[in-house]
Write a protein that holds these residues in place. Structure first.
Motif, PDB file in Angstrom:
ATOM      1  N   GLN A   1      -4.317  20.834  21.349  1.00  0.00           N
ATOM      2  CA  GLN A   1      -4.904  20.574  20.047  1.00  0.00           C
ATOM      3  C   GLN A   1      -3.904  19.800  19.186  1.00  0.00           C
ATOM      4  O   GLN A   1      -2.816  20.286  18.918  1.00  0.00           O
ATOM      5  CB  GLN A   1      -5.285  21.887  19.354  1.00  0.00           C
ATOM      6  N   VAL A   2      -4.288  18.614  18.757  1.00  0.00           N
ATOM      7  CA  VAL A   2      -3.417  17.810  17.919  1.00  0.00           C
ATOM      8  C   VAL A   2      -3.559  18.267  16.470  1.00  0.00           C
ATOM      9  O   VAL A   2      -4.675  18.421  15.963  1.00  0.00           O
ATOM     10  CB  VAL A   2      -3.773  16.322  18.034  1.00  0.00           C
ATOM     11  N   GLN A   3      -2.436  18.489  15.830  1.00  0.00           N
ATOM     12  CA  GLN A   3      -2.441  18.884  14.429  1.00  0.00           C
ATOM     13  C   GLN A   3      -1.427  18.058  13.662  1.00  0.00           C
ATOM     14  O   GLN A   3      -0.347  17.760  14.178  1.00  0.00           O
ATOM     15  CB  GLN A   3      -2.142  20.368  14.280  1.00  0.00           C
ATOM     16  N   LEU A   4      -1.787  17.703  12.441  1.00  0.00           N
ATOM     17  CA  LEU A   4      -0.897  16.990  11.538  1.00  0.00           C
ATOM     18  C   LEU A   4      -0.818  17.765  10.229  1.00  0.00           C
ATOM     19  O   LEU A   4      -1.828  18.269   9.743  1.00  0.00           O
ATOM     20  CB  LEU A   4      -1.406  15.567  11.272  1.00  0.00           C
ATOM     21  N   GLN A   5       0.386  17.848   9.679  1.00  0.00           N
ATOM     22  CA  GLN A   5       0.593  18.608   8.450  1.00  0.00           C
ATOM     23  C   GLN A   5       1.475  17.812   7.500  1.00  0.00           C
ATOM     24  O   GLN A   5       2.625  17.521   7.825  1.00  0.00           O
ATOM     25  CB  GLN A   5       1.231  19.949   8.759  1.00  0.00           C
ATOM     26  N   GLU A   6       0.924  17.497   6.328  1.00  0.00           N
ATOM     27  CA  GLU A   6       1.704  16.803   5.302  1.00  0.00           C
ATOM     28  C   GLU A   6       2.551  17.802   4.515  1.00  0.00           C
ATOM     29  O   GLU A   6       2.119  18.936   4.294  1.00  0.00           O
ATOM     30  CB  GLU A   6       0.788  16.052   4.323  1.00  0.00           C
ATOM     31  N   SER A   7       3.715  17.360   4.081  1.00  0.00           N
ATOM     32  CA  SER A   7       4.558  18.205   3.233  1.00  0.00           C
ATOM     33  C   SER A   7       5.350  17.336   2.285  1.00  0.00           C
ATOM     34  O   SER A   7       5.672  16.176   2.602  1.00  0.00           O
ATOM     35  CB  SER A   7       5.495  19.064   4.085  1.00  0.00           C
ATOM     36  N   GLY A   8       5.664  17.920   1.129  1.00  0.00           N
ATOM     37  CA  GLY A   8       6.432  17.197   0.129  1.00  0.00           C
ATOM     38  C   GLY A   8       6.098  17.689  -1.260  1.00  0.00           C
ATOM     39  O   GLY A   8       5.206  18.530  -1.424  1.00  0.00           O
ATOM     40  N   PRO A   9       6.800  17.168  -2.269  1.00  0.00           N
ATOM     41  CA  PRO A   9       6.565  17.614  -3.641  1.00  0.00           C
ATOM     42  C   PRO A   9       5.158  17.285  -4.126  1.00  0.00           C
ATOM     43  O   PRO A   9       4.620  16.234  -3.796  1.00  0.00           O
ATOM     44  CB  PRO A   9       7.605  16.820  -4.442  1.00  0.00           C
ATOM     45  N   GLY A  10       4.597  18.178  -4.906  1.00  0.00           N
ATOM     46  CA  GLY A  10       3.273  17.953  -5.464  1.00  0.00           C
ATOM     47  C   GLY A  10       3.301  17.256  -6.811  1.00  0.00           C
ATOM     48  O   GLY A  10       2.259  16.836  -7.310  1.00  0.00           O
ATOM     49  N   LEU A  11       4.489  17.124  -7.377  1.00  0.00           N
ATOM     50  CA  LEU A  11       4.629  16.495  -8.690  1.00  0.00           C
ATOM     51  C   LEU A  11       5.817  15.552  -8.659  1.00  0.00           C
ATOM     52  O   LEU A  11       6.916  15.936  -8.244  1.00  0.00           O
ATOM     53  CB  LEU A  11       4.825  17.555  -9.761  1.00  0.00           C
ATOM     54  N   VAL A  12       5.586  14.322  -9.066  1.00  0.00           N
ATOM     55  CA  VAL A  12       6.630  13.312  -9.113  1.00  0.00           C
ATOM     56  C   VAL A  12       6.587  12.641 -10.487  1.00  0.00           C
ATOM     57  O   VAL A  12       5.496  12.376 -11.016  1.00  0.00           O
ATOM     58  CB  VAL A  12       6.426  12.246  -8.009  1.00  0.00           C
ATOM     59  N   LYS A  13       7.749  12.371 -11.037  1.00  0.00           N
ATOM     60  CA  LYS A  13       7.802  11.733 -12.356  1.00  0.00           C
ATOM     61  C   LYS A  13       7.630  10.220 -12.226  1.00  0.00           C
ATOM     62  O   LYS A  13       7.988   9.628 -11.203  1.00  0.00           O
ATOM     63  CB  LYS A  13       9.133  12.044 -13.039  1.00  0.00           C
ATOM     64  N   PRO A  14       7.061   9.591 -13.242  1.00  0.00           N
ATOM     65  CA  PRO A  14       6.916   8.129 -13.216  1.00  0.00           C
ATOM     66  C   PRO A  14       8.262   7.442 -12.988  1.00  0.00           C
ATOM     67  O   PRO A  14       9.296   7.911 -13.463  1.00  0.00           O
ATOM     68  CB  PRO A  14       6.366   7.829 -14.605  1.00  0.00           C
TER      69      PRO A  14
END
Length: 120
Positions: A1-14
């Motif tokens: 079963q191929v799975q992909l999972q994104e990760s990273g900050p949910g908030l970034v400043k301009p």
């Protein structure tokens, strides 16, 4: 079963850099038949393909984002990453990673997506 999972900050400043990682399981990103894409969907808008990285590390970006986008891979971790520089609130979107299986099968596996909000 191929799975992909994104990760990273949910908030970034301009004006800062958005950085996301996609961890792949059940398939190797070094397999020559497949490539790996980043796609985003701003609130209330359609999907926008951002760029792609192939098994050999070669990349291709959509022209409108090319100057701000970089996609790289870490084969030892079976991951590929997205960096988007100089973000503005217009870059607020759900970001997806996906496997590209070519013209016949298209993007056959997707991550669930992660919302990134650009705000001060």
């Amino acid at each position: 079963q191929v799975q992909l999972q994104e990760s990273g900050p949910g908030l970034v400043k301009p004006a800062q850099t958005l950085s996301l990682t996609c961890t792949v399981s059940g398939a190797s990103i070094r397999t020559s038949y497949y490539a790996w894409s980043w796609i985003r969907q701003p609130p209330g808008k359609g999907l926008e393909w951002m760029g792609i990285i192939a098994y050999d590390g070669s990349t291709h970006y959509t022209p409108s984002l090319k100057s701000r986008t970089s996609i790289s891979s870490t084969t030892s971790k079976n991951q590929f990453s997205l960096q988007l520089t100089s973000v503005t609130p217009e870059d607020t979107a759900v970001y997806y990673c996906a496997r590209d299986a070519g013209e016949t099968n298209g993007m056959d596996y997707w991550g669930k997506g992660t919302l990134v909000t650009v705000s001060s």
